[in-house]
Design a protein around this motif. Structure first.
Motif: not given
Ligand code: ZN
Length: 410
Positions: A58-77
């Motif tokens: 999922e890329v959040r609405a701000d377009g600057l951050s992401w998150v993955c429910a399966v790798c349980s990771d996320g952050g910026d580009v």
């Protein structure tokens, strides 16, 4: 790696790298993302997403951050490139164009463009939400009143509930579509696939402003009396939820029963406004119905009670300020699971408790995660606190729920 590893990136360099490289653009070089409201979702460019391949990332609405429910990771580009290319932070920055001569005008222009895009995106998401709301309202308007339908038999016979004389918040659909996964049409467009069609109890979410917000679906079997539908994903065997919510539920409630019209008449006030002195709110329709039934069986006077279901714990507790580490539950990567904490974020709207209410009872079911439930109850109690309102939290037996207690005589 070249010899300038030691080169440092200043905060402004990093901000420029992020501005120049929207997450969706970089992820889009590896996977195909699609719009979902204000967000973009799709397969994960890092892990693929496994069984949830179509919506893990999922890329959040701000377009600057992401998150993955399966790798349980996320952050910026930068984090995304580190994970995809399995490289260091500095290498990731280099691959994204690295340091460029700071041109304040160019940075300002990029920020302006992003803001314009954001406004456009928000407007599109708002249009989409309103279209969905209207679709659901039409479905609601066309549905059958509850009484005498399989949905009523599900509540009374399968769940053992006594129903109020009027159930304005609940209706029945004989052939409701159950959407799961996606299918591709001949033009290559993806749309939601109908996995099943059958009877469903539907409930209207009423927003704080009194308007229709969305629908809660409980899919039922064809048996008599019906039970909750047990569906599984044909591809993965994963058990699918018999309940679904569509449209806006946040800060909206399902009306299971309202204060009696006789009581309203005695108050000699407008019967359309809520006059209930006691409000009972639980997560599910069955939970609230079970406690309602127990009151009826006990012969309690409930003329001035209203009974609401919030749909889920998050909506019952309202928006939270911070996530806390779960004391025992872990993510797939071994880190503690993070769950919504007990402090409410009062800048975001939640359920609005009507002015007439003097006693509020919150129902905590024992079959959800106890930590999650306790945090949600505490959050709700803090959110709804006001002078003249007493708040009571009632918990079901640990590991059980109110409906089990009702049917088991507990
Ligand atoms: Zn992933």
């Amino acid at each position: 790696m070249n010899a300038v590893v030691a080169r440092r990136f200043s905060e402004s360099d990093l901000a420029q790298i992020r501005e120049r490289n929207p997450v969706a653009e970089i992820a889009g070089q590896y996977v195909t993302l699609r719009r979902s409201g204000a967000k973009m979702i799709g397969p994960c460019p890092v892990c693929g997403g496994g069984a949830k391949s179509k919506s893990a990332f999922e890329v959040r609405a701000d377009g600057l951050s992401w998150v993955c429910a399966v790798c349980s990771d996320g952050g910026d580009v930068i984090r995304l490139v580190e994970k995809i290319d399995n490289c260091s932070f500095v290498e990731a920055c280099e691959r994204l164009g690295g340091q460029r001569s700071a041109d304040p005008d160019a940075v300002a222009r990029l920020a302006e463009q992003r803001e314009a895009k954001r406004i456009k995106r928000e407007a599109a998401a708002e249009r989409y939400r309103e279209q969905e709301r209207r679709r659901l309202k039409k479905m609601w308007d066309g549905a059958e009143p509850l009484r005498g339908t399989p949905a009523a038999r599900y509540l009374t016979e399968t769940r053992g509930l006594i129903l109020p004389d009027e159930t304005p918040g609940l209706r029945f659909l004989p052939a409701a579509a159950y959407f799961h996964g996606e299918e591709e049409d001949e033009r290559g467009r993806m749309s939601r696939a109908v996995l099943h069609r059958g009877p469903a109890m539907i409930a209207a979410f009423i927003r704080n402003d009194g308007r229709f917000g969305g629908l809660h679906f409980t899919y039922l079997t064809d048996a008599d009396p019906p039970r909750k539908l047990e569906l599984s994903d044909p591809a993965t065997g994963e058990i699918l939820q018999a309940k679904k919510m569509r449209g806006g539920k946040l800060g909206a409630h399902i009306l299971f029963a309202r204060e009696s019209l006789q009581f309203c008449a005695n108050q000699q006030t407008d019967p359309s406004g809520c006059l209930a002195r006691v409000l009972v709110i639980g997560e599910g329709i069955e939970t609230v119905g079970s406690v309602y039934t127990a009151h009826r069986i006990a012969g309690r006077r409930i003329d001035d009670y209203a009974w609401w279901a919030a749909g889920d714990l998050g909506n019952l507790g309202g928006p939270h300020l911070e996530n806390l580490a779960h004391p025992t539950a872990k993510q797939p990567n071994g880190h503690p699971k993070r769950v919504p904490g007990p402090l409410p974020d009062l800048d975001k709207p939640g359920l609005l408790i009507p002015d007439s209410v003097e006693h509020l009872t919150l129902l905590g079911d024992g079959d959800s995660d106890p930590v999650l439930t306790h945090y949600a109850m505490e959050r709700a109690a803090r959110r709804y606190a006001r002078p003249g309102l007493t708040i009571r939290i009632a918990f079901a037996r640990p590991g059980g729920d109110f409906n089990g207690m009702l049917r088991g005589g507990g």
